[in-house]
Design a protein around this motif. Structure first.
Motif, PDB file in Angstrom:
ATOM      1  N   LYS A 106       8.672  57.044  25.801  1.00 36.32           N
ATOM      2  CA  LYS A 106       7.993  55.842  25.366  1.00 36.32           C
ATOM      3  C   LYS A 106       8.809  54.597  25.713  1.00 36.32           C
ATOM      4  O   LYS A 106      10.023  54.583  25.530  1.00 36.32           O
ATOM      5  N   ASN A 107       8.084  53.573  26.178  1.00 32.42           N
ATOM      6  CA  ASN A 107       8.713  52.259  26.300  1.00 32.42           C
ATOM      7  C   ASN A 107       8.339  51.417  25.095  1.00 32.42           C
ATOM      8  O   ASN A 107       7.709  51.895  24.152  1.00 32.42           O
ATOM      9  N   ARG A 108       8.687  50.161  25.100  1.00 36.60           N
ATOM     10  CA  ARG A 108       8.482  49.337  23.906  1.00 36.60           C
ATOM     11  C   ARG A 108       7.004  49.036  23.656  1.00 36.60           C
ATOM     12  O   ARG A 108       6.649  48.560  22.583  1.00 36.60           O
ATOM     13  N   TYR A 109       6.154  49.293  24.649  1.00 38.06           N
ATOM     14  CA  TYR A 109       4.726  49.051  24.460  1.00 38.06           C
ATOM     15  C   TYR A 109       3.992  50.286  23.941  1.00 38.06           C
ATOM     16  O   TYR A 109       2.860  50.186  23.478  1.00 38.06           O
ATOM     17  N   LYS A 110       4.606  51.456  24.043  1.00 37.75           N
ATOM     18  CA  LYS A 110       3.918  52.704  23.710  1.00 37.75           C
ATOM     19  C   LYS A 110       4.063  53.086  22.237  1.00 37.75           C
ATOM     20  O   LYS A 110       3.158  53.678  21.667  1.00 37.75           O
ATOM     21  N   ILE A 111       5.198  52.796  21.645  1.00 40.38           N
ATOM     22  CA  ILE A 111       5.358  53.055  20.214  1.00 40.38           C
ATOM     23  C   ILE A 111       4.769  51.873  19.460  1.00 40.38           C
ATOM     24  O   ILE A 111       5.320  50.773  19.483  1.00 40.38           O
ATOM     25  N   ARG A 112       3.649  52.097  18.778  1.00 41.97           N
ATOM     26  CA  ARG A 112       2.939  50.990  18.143  1.00 41.97           C
ATOM     27  C   ARG A 112       2.754  51.169  16.636  1.00 41.97           C
ATOM     28  O   ARG A 112       2.142  50.317  16.002  1.00 41.97           O
ATOM     29  N   SER A 113       3.262  52.256  16.057  1.00 38.68           N
ATOM     30  CA  SER A 113       3.056  52.453  14.627  1.00 38.68           C
ATOM     31  C   SER A 113       4.160  53.327  14.060  1.00 38.68           C
ATOM     32  O   SER A 113       4.822  54.083  14.783  1.00 38.68           O
ATOM     33  N   PHE A 114       4.339  53.232  12.769  1.00 39.13           N
ATOM     34  CA  PHE A 114       5.213  54.132  12.024  1.00 39.13           C
ATOM     35  C   PHE A 114       4.624  54.287  10.631  1.00 39.13           C
ATOM     36  O   PHE A 114       3.818  53.464  10.179  1.00 39.13           O
ATOM     37  N   VAL A 115       5.020  55.373   9.944  1.00 39.67           N
ATOM     38  CA  VAL A 115       4.380  55.733   8.683  1.00 39.67           C
ATOM     39  C   VAL A 115       5.427  55.911   7.597  1.00 39.67           C
ATOM     40  O   VAL A 115       6.527  56.408   7.847  1.00 39.67           O
ATOM     41  N   TYR A 116       5.076  55.468   6.395  1.00 39.10           N
ATOM     42  CA  TYR A 116       5.846  55.758   5.185  1.00 39.10           C
ATOM     43  C   TYR A 116       5.152  56.922   4.481  1.00 39.10           C
ATOM     44  O   TYR A 116       4.095  56.735   3.866  1.00 39.10           O
ATOM     45  N   PRO A 117       5.729  58.138   4.518  1.00 35.78           N
ATOM     46  CA  PRO A 117       5.028  59.296   3.941  1.00 35.78           C
ATOM     47  C   PRO A 117       4.984  59.296   2.428  1.00 35.78           C
ATOM     48  O   PRO A 117       4.128  59.953   1.830  1.00 35.78           O
ATOM     49  N   GLN A 118       5.910  58.579   1.783  1.00 37.66           N
ATOM     50  CA  GLN A 118       5.919  58.499   0.327  1.00 37.66           C
ATOM     51  C   GLN A 118       6.181  57.051  -0.079  1.00 37.66           C
ATOM     52  O   GLN A 118       7.038  56.374   0.494  1.00 37.66           O
ATOM     53  N   LEU A 119       5.441  56.611  -1.072  1.00 36.15           N
ATOM     54  CA  LEU A 119       5.581  55.232  -1.534  1.00 36.15           C
ATOM     55  C   LEU A 119       6.203  55.144  -2.922  1.00 36.15           C
ATOM     56  O   LEU A 119       6.321  54.051  -3.475  1.00 36.15           O
ATOM     57  N   GLY A 120       6.593  56.273  -3.492  1.00 32.30           N
ATOM     58  CA  GLY A 120       7.242  56.256  -4.788  1.00 32.30           C
ATOM     59  C   GLY A 120       6.262  56.165  -5.935  1.00 32.30           C
ATOM     60  O   GLY A 120       5.045  56.042  -5.763  1.00 32.30           O
ATOM     61  N   LYS A 121       6.795  56.201  -7.152  1.00 39.75           N
ATOM     62  CA  LYS A 121       5.963  56.158  -8.350  1.00 39.75           C
ATOM     63  C   LYS A 121       5.869  54.761  -8.950  1.00 39.75           C
ATOM     64  O   LYS A 121       5.084  54.540  -9.870  1.00 39.75           O
ATOM     65  N   ALA A 122       6.688  53.832  -8.477  1.00 44.77           N
ATOM     66  CA  ALA A 122       6.646  52.475  -9.015  1.00 44.77           C
ATOM     67  C   ALA A 122       5.385  51.759  -8.533  1.00 44.77           C
ATOM     68  O   ALA A 122       4.701  52.199  -7.598  1.00 44.77           O
ATOM     69  N   GLN A 123       5.078  50.663  -9.173  1.00 47.47           N
ATOM     70  CA  GLN A 123       3.901  49.882  -8.807  1.00 47.47           C
ATOM     71  C   GLN A 123       4.112  49.243  -7.436  1.00 47.47           C
ATOM     72  O   GLN A 123       5.041  48.463  -7.235  1.00 47.47           O
ATOM     73  N   PHE A 124       3.277  49.601  -6.458  1.00 44.10           N
ATOM     74  CA  PHE A 124       3.432  49.054  -5.115  1.00 44.10           C
ATOM     75  C   PHE A 124       2.161  48.374  -4.613  1.00 44.10           C
ATOM     76  O   PHE A 124       2.120  47.919  -3.468  1.00 44.10           O
ATOM     77  N   LEU A 125       1.118  48.292  -5.441  1.00 48.90           N
ATOM     78  CA  LEU A 125      -0.103  47.591  -5.080  1.00 48.90           C
ATOM     79  C   LEU A 125      -0.407  46.544  -6.148  1.00 48.90           C
ATOM     80  O   LEU A 125      -0.347  46.829  -7.344  1.00 48.90           O
ATOM     81  N   LYS A 126      -0.726  45.343  -5.676  1.00 50.40           N
ATOM     82  CA  LYS A 126      -1.025  44.245  -6.595  1.00 50.40           C
ATOM     83  C   LYS A 126      -1.947  43.264  -5.893  1.00 50.40           C
ATOM     84  O   LYS A 126      -1.533  42.583  -4.949  1.00 50.40           O
ATOM     85  N   ASP A 127      -3.223  43.250  -6.303  1.00 50.16           N
ATOM     86  CA  ASP A 127      -4.224  42.373  -5.680  1.00 50.16           C
ATOM     87  C   ASP A 127      -4.286  42.673  -4.191  1.00 50.16           C
ATOM     88  O   ASP A 127      -4.630  43.761  -3.781  1.00 50.16           O
ATOM     89  N   ASN A 128      -3.928  41.679  -3.366  1.00 52.33           N
ATOM     90  CA  ASN A 128      -3.925  41.863  -1.912  1.00 52.33           C
ATOM     91  C   ASN A 128      -2.497  41.942  -1.376  1.00 52.33           C
ATOM     92  O   ASN A 128      -2.197  41.482  -0.272  1.00 52.33           O
ATOM     93  N   GLN A 129      -1.612  42.561  -2.141  1.00 48.87           N
ATOM     94  CA  GLN A 129      -0.228  42.736  -1.737  1.00 48.87           C
ATOM     95  C   GLN A 129       0.162  44.192  -1.863  1.00 48.87           C
ATOM     96  O   GLN A 129      -0.358  44.924  -2.714  1.00 48.87           O
ATOM     97  N   ILE A 130       1.081  44.620  -0.999  1.00 46.21           N
ATOM     98  CA  ILE A 130       1.609  45.976  -1.028  1.00 46.21           C
ATOM     99  C   ILE A 130       3.111  45.907  -0.825  1.00 46.21           C
ATOM    100  O   ILE A 130       3.609  45.099  -0.024  1.00 46.21           O
ATOM    101  N   LYS A 131       3.835  46.725  -1.575  1.00 53.31           N
ATOM    102  CA  LYS A 131       5.287  46.765  -1.488  1.00 53.31           C
ATOM    103  C   LYS A 131       5.699  47.997  -0.707  1.00 53.31           C
ATOM    104  O   LYS A 131       5.401  49.131  -1.103  1.00 53.31           O
ATOM    105  N   LEU A 132       6.385  47.779   0.416  1.00 52.91           N
ATOM    106  CA  LEU A 132       6.833  48.859   1.283  1.00 52.91           C
ATOM    107  C   LEU A 132       8.361  48.877   1.328  1.00 52.91           C
ATOM    108  O   LEU A 132       8.995  47.833   1.174  1.00 52.91           O
ATOM    109  N   PRO A 133       8.962  50.059   1.518  1.00 59.15           N
ATOM    110  CA  PRO A 133      10.425  50.143   1.572  1.00 59.15           C
ATOM    111  C   PRO A 133      11.010  49.219   2.636  1.00 59.15           C
ATOM    112  O   PRO A 133      10.526  49.172   3.774  1.00 59.15           O
TER     113      PRO A 133
END
Length: 388
Positions: free
Chosen positions: A109-136
């Motif tokens: 892959k070059n810098r144009y081919k890798i276009r995404s990454f995933v967080y498989p776990q978001l934890g048990k703390a509150q990470f969604l609020k209205d139109n906001q999301i908390k990511l590591p």
């Protein structure tokens, strides 16, 4: 809607994911190449030499090596550990699919081919609020909420995707519920797809094919012509590449939006929906490949299947053989038609209609009685309209 600092962190994460992918792929390819050469027929120029007792670098071995590599390369500690592990899992899946599905060897892959990454776990703390999301490591991000998260669903994963028009977050939801399959019932509708008319229904409706690419083809040609004159690796070439990518995304988004609207309109009065079982990738390699890819038949069938499931409409695929050679009224084989023949006229019963409409009616009749049976059954010309 990330801030400039969050954009920098996202790009840094994508860059490290690319490096981990390329290193792990090179390690696997070297091991495979070292086992290809017979001991009595080595190349006189160069050869891959890896000890015979070296085990194959599978996911478990590479995940352990990644943990040890963080001591030697502290840069790896600046990214969430599970994000890099998911890159190795994706590579493992690519090698499994190479054998299971007959797919090609994974590519670097070059810098144009890798276009995404995933967080498989978001934890048990509150990470969604209205139109906001908390990511590591990224903290709180504002995003445009396309739809409300249904009650009873839990957000399990979050994927950050970089597109030409900006950054997107895809949330994976989980709910402990069983969704029953849609049972065949209601009014059947057969669909025939083609380049002359995009869709012909068994009810006699003919839907024209929009030229998504032709509408912006001239502008796209001019931009790609300028791209040839830019020096590789220059910032001007990078800016022009992004402009071309945004134009391609505009074409793709327009096509997908039209496909969704058409799928919903077709499901309005239908209880069952039948289409031909065609592999459109074969036709895309021919001389009409540009038009087939522009129409996006494969994408439309996938969208139609999902919309039917969502709206409770039974969906099934039909054997494509001889659908354009049989009269839908008397089941007489009229022989093969040329592409220029756009009217079906039966020599036996005199039934006359548009060729694609006749094919759609044959598709409807061929699976109406066989709905709910195993796919690919030999019930090709059985009808259930009361005339048979």
């Amino acid at each position: 809607m990330p801030t400039n600092e969050q954009i920098r962190l996202i790009e840094h994460t994508l860059d490290l994911c690319r490096k981990v992918w390329n290193f792990a792929l090179r390690e696997r390819s070297y091991w495979i190449n070292s086992r290809k050469c017979p001991v009595n027929a080595c190349s006189i120029i160069s050869e891959y030499i890896i000890p015979a007792n070296e085990l194959y670098p599978n996911y478990n071995a590479q995940a352990k090596s990644l943990t040890l590599a963080k001591e030697q390369y502290p840069e790896l500690k600046t990214v969430n550990a599970q994000v890099l592990q998911q890159v190795l899992r994706k590579l493992e899946t690519a090698f499994i699919d190479m054998k299971r599905k007959g797919m090609g060897f994974p590519r670097f892959k070059n810098r144009y081919k890798i276009r995404s990454f995933v967080y498989p776990q978001l934890g048990k703390a509150q990470f969604l609020k209205d139109n906001q999301i908390k990511l590591p490591q990224l903290g709180w991000l504002e995003y445009v909420k396309s739809r409300k998260i249904p009650d009873g669903f839990l957000v399990k994963q979050a994927r950050i995707v970089r597109k030409a028009s900006g950054y997107f977050v895809i949330l994976t939801l989980e709910c402990d519920v069983n969704v029953p399959d849609v049972l065949p019932s209601g009014y059947p509708v057969g669909l025939d797809l083609g380049l002359d008319k995009f869709v012909a229904t068994s009810n006699g409706a003919l839907i024209e094919r929009p030229r998504f690419l032709d509408s912006l083809h001239r502008k796209l040609t001019l931009l790609q012509r300028r791209l040839k004159q830019k020096q590789k690796g220059s910032s001007n070439r990078h800016k022009l590449n992004r402009q071309i990518a945004r134009l391609h995304q505009r074409i793709a988004d327009t096509r997908k939006d039209w496909h969704f609207k058409l799928a919903h309109s077709l499901c309005e009065d239908a209880g069952m929906m039948f289409v031909e079982d065609i592999d459109f990738r074969v036709g895309a390699k021919g001389m009409l490949g540009k038009h087939i890819l522009d129409a996006g038949f494969g994408q439309f069938v996938s969208i139609l299947q999902w919309v039917c499931w969502k709206r409770g409409v039974y969906f099934d695929r039909v054997n494509k053989d001889y659908t354009s050679q049989v009269c839908p009224q008397c089941d007489t084989h009229s022989g093969k038609k040329e592409l220029k023949d756009r009217v079906h006229s039966c020599p036996e019963c005199g039934y006359t209609t548009h060729r694609d409409v006749a094919a759609a009616q044959v598709i409807r009749f061929s699976r109406n009685l066989c709905a709910g049976t195993q796919r690919g059954s030999n019930c090709l010309w059985r009808r259930s309209d009361g005339d048979s």
